[in-house]
Motif scaffolding. Structure first.
Motif, PDB file in Angstrom:
ATOM      1  N   THR A 231      12.301  22.791 -12.813  1.00  0.00           N
ATOM      2  CA  THR A 231      10.977  22.221 -12.516  1.00  0.00           C
ATOM      3  C   THR A 231      10.484  21.425 -13.712  1.00  0.00           C
ATOM      4  O   THR A 231      10.968  21.594 -14.847  1.00  0.00           O
ATOM      5  N   GLU A 232       9.521  20.621 -13.415  1.00  0.00           N
ATOM      6  CA  GLU A 232       8.928  19.837 -14.496  1.00  0.00           C
ATOM      7  C   GLU A 232       8.095  20.746 -15.393  1.00  0.00           C
ATOM      8  O   GLU A 232       7.341  21.595 -14.888  1.00  0.00           O
TER       9      GLU A 232
ATOM     10  N   CYS B 238      17.779  25.183 -10.126  1.00  0.00           N
ATOM     11  CA  CYS B 238      16.899  24.011 -10.102  1.00  0.00           C
ATOM     12  C   CYS B 238      16.011  24.046 -11.328  1.00  0.00           C
ATOM     13  O   CYS B 238      15.761  25.111 -11.901  1.00  0.00           O
TER      14      CYS B 238
END
Length: 644
Positions: free
Chosen positions: A169-170, A167
């Motif tokens: 993340t920002e 994943c």
């Protein structure tokens, strides 16, 4: 084992040799004529003549397992005891016949080869026909059937397919900042800071321009403004100091958190104490540790009272607060006009500390206040004790929500002190009874000295008081006319008395008569008595078990007991200070497995209990053992019932 046999009746059985009578009879002994020559039995000259009864007599022989020729006084050198010791058990076995042999299993490879060779020998060693050789070889190579009815099975499971999960993340927000620092900018910053402080100072002073009575307050504001620079750095410096100490005492901190003495497995039920930190203050070297108390909210913080028990060595005292995070220097330091004899930290308001002094005064300190003076003091009170205050104990707030505590003194009085506004209001609860051996005309002059005080853990109105004459009195705050019970506990001064933190009927006491005694309040005599061979100065119950307690003596030893494991002797007796140093106080930490002890040189030593000194019942697989106060009460009740 007995064996009977008969002596033979025939004379032929008595004869042991045959003699030829060739010469007497004059027979020819030529070869081939020996079958014609007769043989006669010759009686030996030393053979006994036995009657028929003697021949038929049964002679009994007794066979024993012991060897009559075995040595009886064999000694061996014992390296363990360093001396020669006799061997108790001697080997009685005698070997009459011994033959070394070798057996080969007939189904083994070597056995088959030997059998094949033997078969060849039996057949005369001739050459066999080719068909016979092939048949025998087939028989030898034939695989034997499994005689255990064994089934072999195998299976293979499918491997799980690997999966990758990822994943993103920002990214955090970023900002570019750049600035230059030069002498002018630094100077401007300091000028602005000084102007801001001057304005705040003028603002505070303007509030008291027309009030002459507030000159002292203006001086305080000026002093606070001057010390503002140092106060801003105090917190940062304290954090740095703790970091430095943690690096210096890193090995001790690691032992405190993780070390468990593995050698306890080979000691049986015995245990040891591991020395950790030693707390000392250079200005308190001439004072003795007279009181110890852990903070109930902050489990790493404890208070130390410093003074002297000797009348000829009285002077000033100290109240120090140490933390396990910084063993090199106290967190708080309070100097007292007289020696500190006792102290107690409030259970809920951990910043309030009640202190009893040698001159009879009681005081209350507030750790939140930035002052070294007590916020309450009984020095000017008419109800002040006339002798040393031996014990103070905080109580629950009264109906008006006022804080209060109770003190016992060497003048024989129990006094309740209530914190009301800016003063201490006293209420005398009860006075200790005078012993019978004192004449009536001196009973008002010679009081009964109270040495120790403790309140019941469940019934906060019930208390115990130890005296200098060895008596223990049980009383109640609701009955001020007389005590409810008296126990003839010791022959000398009672140095400490404490209720059990779990069982409501059990308390412990110790004294200068070398004794530690455990009592059931329903009985007049002690349930357990232990003699420690020197004066016992303090005793404390463990917070994790109803049967574990520890005591300190004047010879510098710490004694740890667990009645559930051994009811007759201590699990640990260890000297923890140098020679000629006396121990006066001991306290268990409420959470961590450590104790602290104070000596007559102003030092406090922390010690960690080994696993054998804090054993808990082993949990069985799939079974959760019951826990809680009820289990500890039942454990102590079982001991009491067995001793009753």
């Amino acid at each position: 084992m007995s064996v009977s046999h008969k002596v033979g009746t025939m004379k032929s059985k008595q004869v042991s040799s045959f003699v030829m009578q060739d010469e007497e009879e004059g027979l020819d002994t030529a070869e081939g004529e020996e079958w014609m020559q007769g043989k006669t039995l010759v009686k030996p000259p030393d053979q006994l003549d036995l009657t028929e009864a003697e021949l038929n007599e049964e002679i009994t022989r007794v066979l024993k397992a012991s060897n009559p020729n075995a040595p009886q006084n064999v000694v061996r050198y014992s390296f363990k005891e360093g001396c020669y010791k006799p061997i108790v058990f001697v080997d009685q076995m005698a070997i009459h016949f011994e033959l070394e042999g070798n057996l080969v299993h007939k189904e083994s490879d070597e056995g088959r080869r030997l059998m094949a060779k033997q078969a060849e020998v039996d057949d005369g060693g001739g050459v066999e026909r080719p068909d016979n050789v092939a048949i025998k070889a087939a028989k030898r190579e034939q695989k034997l059937t499994n005689q255990f009815n064994f089934n072999e099975r195998a299976s293979q499971t499918l491997n799980n397919t690997p999966r990758d999960i990822s994943c993103q993340t920002e990214p955090p927000p970023r900002a570019n900042f750049s600035a230059t620092a030069n002498q002018w900018e630094i100077y401007d910053f300091y000028v602005e800071e000084l102007q801001r402080r001057e304005k705040s100072k003028e603002k505070h002073e303007g509030q008291f321009l027309n009030k002459e009575e507030d000159k002292s307050k203006k001086k305080m504001i000026q002093a606070e403004t001057q010390n503002d620079d140092i106060s801003q750095l105090a917190k940062v410096v304290k954090i740095i100091e703790r970091m430095v100490n943690q690096n210096i005492f890193d090995d001790v901190a690691q032992d405190f958190m993780y070390f468990e003495d593995a050698s306890d497995e080979f000691r049986g039920e015995k245990g040891t104490l591991l020395p950790l930190w030693t707390f000392q203050y250079d200005k308190a070297k001439s004072l003795s540790v007279t009181a110890l108390c852990w903070n109930h909210k902050y489990n790493d913080l404890f208070a130390v009272g410093l003074g002297s028990h000797e009348f000829t060595q009285q002077g000033g005292g100290m109240l120090l607060f140490y933390t396990l995070k910084n063993p090199s220097y106290p967190e708080f330091i309070f100097n007292t006009a007289s020696g500190v004899m006792c102290l107690d930290i409030h259970e809920h308001l951990s910043y309030l500390v009640a202190v009893g002094l040698y001159d009879g005064c009681v005081a209350v300190y507030n750790l939140k206040k930035k002052t070294d003076q007590p916020i309450y003091n009984s020095r000017a009170s008419s109800g002040k004790h006339t002798s040393a205050v031996m014990q103070v104990k905080w109580q629950k707030d009264d109906l008006d929500s006022n804080h209060n505590f109770i003190s016992v003194s060497a003048d024989g009085r129990l006094v309740s002190w209530t914190l009301v506004k800016h003063e201490l209001v006293f209420t005398e609860i009860i006075k200790l009874p005078v012993i019978d051996t004192i004449p009536d005309d001196l009973k008002d002059v010679i009081p009964t000295v109270g040495t120790s005080l403790d309140f019941h853990k469940q019934k906060d109105y019930s208390f115990l008081v130890g005296t200098e004459h060895g008596k223990i009195h049980k009383g109640s705050k609701y009955y001020s006319s007389k005590f409810l019970e008296k126990y003839d506990a010791h022959f000398m001064n009672v140095t400490r008395v404490k209720w059990n933190p779990f069982h409501p009927d059990v308390f412990i006491s110790c004294g200068w008569d070398w004794m530690v005694k455990i009592w059931d309040q329903t009985m007049k005599s002690p349930v357990f008595t232990f003699e420690l061979k020197t004066s016992v100065t303090d005793v404390a119950w463990a917070p994790y078990s109803s049967t574990v307690f520890a005591a300190v003596t004047t010879d510098g030893k710490v004694h740890v007991f667990d009645l559930n494991i051994n009811k007759y002797e201590a699990l640990c007796q260890q000297k923890v200070v140098s020679k000629k140093t006396k121990l006066f106080n001991i306290e268990f930490n409420p959470v961590h497995p450590i104790i602290i002890v104070g000596d007559d040189r102003g030092h406090v030593t922390s010690l960690k209990l080994s696993p054998n000194l804090r054993k808990k019942p082993k949990e069985k697989k799939g079974q959760d053992l019951p826990k809680g106060p009820e289990v500890e009460i039942a454990k102590m009740e079982q001991l009491l019932s067995s001793m009753r």
